[in-house]
Design an enzyme around this catalytic site. Sequence first.
Site, mmCIF file in Angstrom:
data_model
loop_
_atom_site.group_PDB
_atom_site.id
_atom_site.type_symbol
_atom_site.label_atom_id
_atom_site.label_comp_id
_atom_site.label_asym_id
_atom_site.label_seq_id
_atom_site.Cartn_x
_atom_site.Cartn_y
_atom_site.Cartn_z
ATOM 1 N N ARG A 364 -15.972 107.134 -5.043
ATOM 2 C CA ARG A 364 -14.811 107.990 -4.814
ATOM 3 C C ARG A 364 -15.168 109.462 -4.654
ATOM 4 O O ARG A 364 -14.367 110.219 -4.144
ATOM 5 C CB ARG A 364 -13.797 107.819 -5.951
ATOM 6 C CG ARG A 364 -13.251 106.423 -5.990
ATOM 7 C CD ARG A 364 -12.045 106.272 -6.868
ATOM 8 N NE ARG A 364 -11.810 104.842 -7.043
ATOM 9 C CZ ARG A 364 -12.204 104.153 -8.111
ATOM 10 N NH1 ARG A 364 -12.779 104.770 -9.110
ATOM 11 N NH2 ARG A 364 -11.992 102.863 -8.178
ATOM 12 N N VAL A 365 -16.314 109.900 -5.118
ATOM 13 C CA VAL A 365 -16.623 111.328 -4.975
ATOM 14 C C VAL A 365 -17.934 111.597 -4.237
ATOM 15 O O VAL A 365 -18.154 112.691 -3.752
ATOM 16 C CB VAL A 365 -16.679 112.050 -6.348
ATOM 17 C CG1 VAL A 365 -15.349 112.044 -7.018
ATOM 18 C CG2 VAL A 365 -17.723 111.438 -7.248
#
Length: 515
Positions: A364-365
């Site tokens: 997600r990052v």
Amino acid sequence: MIDVNALGKDLREKIANVRVNIDERVCGRVIYSGDGIIRISGLHDVKYNELLEVQGGARALALNLETDCVGAVLLSGSEGVGFGDLVYSTGETVHMRVGEAMLGRVVDPLGDPLDGMEEPACTQTRPVEYPAPSIMDRGKVNTPLQTGILAIDSMIPIGRGQRELIIGDRQTGKTAIAVDTILNQKGENVICIYVSIGQKASSLAKIIQTLRSTGAMDYTCVVCSTADDAVPLQYIAPYSGCALAEYFMYRGKDVLIVYDDLSKHAVAYRTMSLLLKRPSGREAYPGDVFYLHSRLLERAAKLSADLGGGSITALPIVETLAGDISAYIPTNVISITDGQIYLESELFNSGVRPAVNVGLSVSRVGGSAQRAAIRRISGQLRVNLAQYRELAIFMQFGSDLDAETQKTLSRGAKMTDTLKQPQYRNYSVREQIVLLLVAESDLIDKIPAKKVTAFNAGFLDMLRAEHAELLEAIDADTAVSDELRARILAAAEQYADAFAVEEEPHAAEHAEEVQ
Ligand code: ATP
Ligand code: MG
């Protein structure tokens, strides 16, 4: 006649000379001991998580603070601790030895050596439980942490300061990914900590052997609790490892920490809780099992520049049963982390190793930290692979296929082959770029199916030996120029022709065998 004065003087002298050894520490007595648990009566002023000292030298951790007694777990088994023994409070919580001297060492969760060498020369300790950095203390994840594994670096990129879960059934290569990532940090200025929680001593010995023989121990510390260690030691192991990681992070260094694995950690905590007679909830885990992992993983962070910009990247590992990622502990940890790498036993058994299921894996990052050149090439990769998988399912029905579909299928199969990678064979960023360039060019159609892995390995060897300048010309932080791309593909084309000739005799032999 009694001389009162003389008697008084005599008494005063005697009293003045009396040496009493009064122990002013707060103490209580053991009223129950069994299964590594003790209950203590009469002990007041104790903190949660405080270390207690039992008469005879054993140490315990105070976990249940009740009105009439204190429940504690023994850190060293219940031998020699019995009813009526004195228990002293120490006023201290558990601390872990920290310092540069811990690198290259194998230690237990209290920082004591297990490798048969002298005690690590550390002057400092850190509390095992420590608050996570606040929001304002954190910076953006913007530096990649290269795992050296093509499938991960291209599609599920990890950034320094990220928490990425490795999840899968038993024997699907979870530890292998973590160990490969540690090996890949050689020369990258990243300190690695491998925390083993409740693992078999034999598997752990193998891992330590691998780290030693590859020279990775120079920048790695192994914090061990094996399956036969007392449950409380397994419980504090990840927090101890994290305390050591924090020491380096707050000094501006980048740290990678692997928790292998958190399912066993949760089981250790459940055992302790049940023995302490805490109320149990779903799957018999206590109510605070979410907090158990969230407070641990929240301590992984990328610090802001004001605080030195250090980071802790956490790779927790969770084992699933029959691929069930919706069980209690897996869902908890999935929701805490910034993404997961999902490994599947079916893929593993069919030879796709690392057995990453691209559809269920996500980061997600890490995308913002991915190297520009890889991001540009791999953008389409996920979509293509998803399309391939969908088509492959239909193909099982054996319907007639048009040329376009056949091409998608063959390309997909070759892409899957490109992503296969043996253990301990990490690719540098530049090598990854080359492999991705070849895999999405038309050239790949020339290479026979099932030969892609051999072709890639041979091609990379050839490039390293004969065209090192091509590899060096690649700048991972900008997109690969058309000219360079053409040169790389030309070299690949040349190698592909040589490869086809080399393969032919084998093919002929094989044909004879079949006849
Ligand atoms: P466990 O559940 O026992 O902890 P695990 O999921 O951690 O298992 P590993 O121990 O990492 O799995 O790997 C299982 C086996 O698969 C090992 O024998 C390892 O050598 C092999 N293996 C792992 N990754 C690869 C790979 N990429 N290529 C070939 N073999 C591999
Ligand atoms: Mg393992």
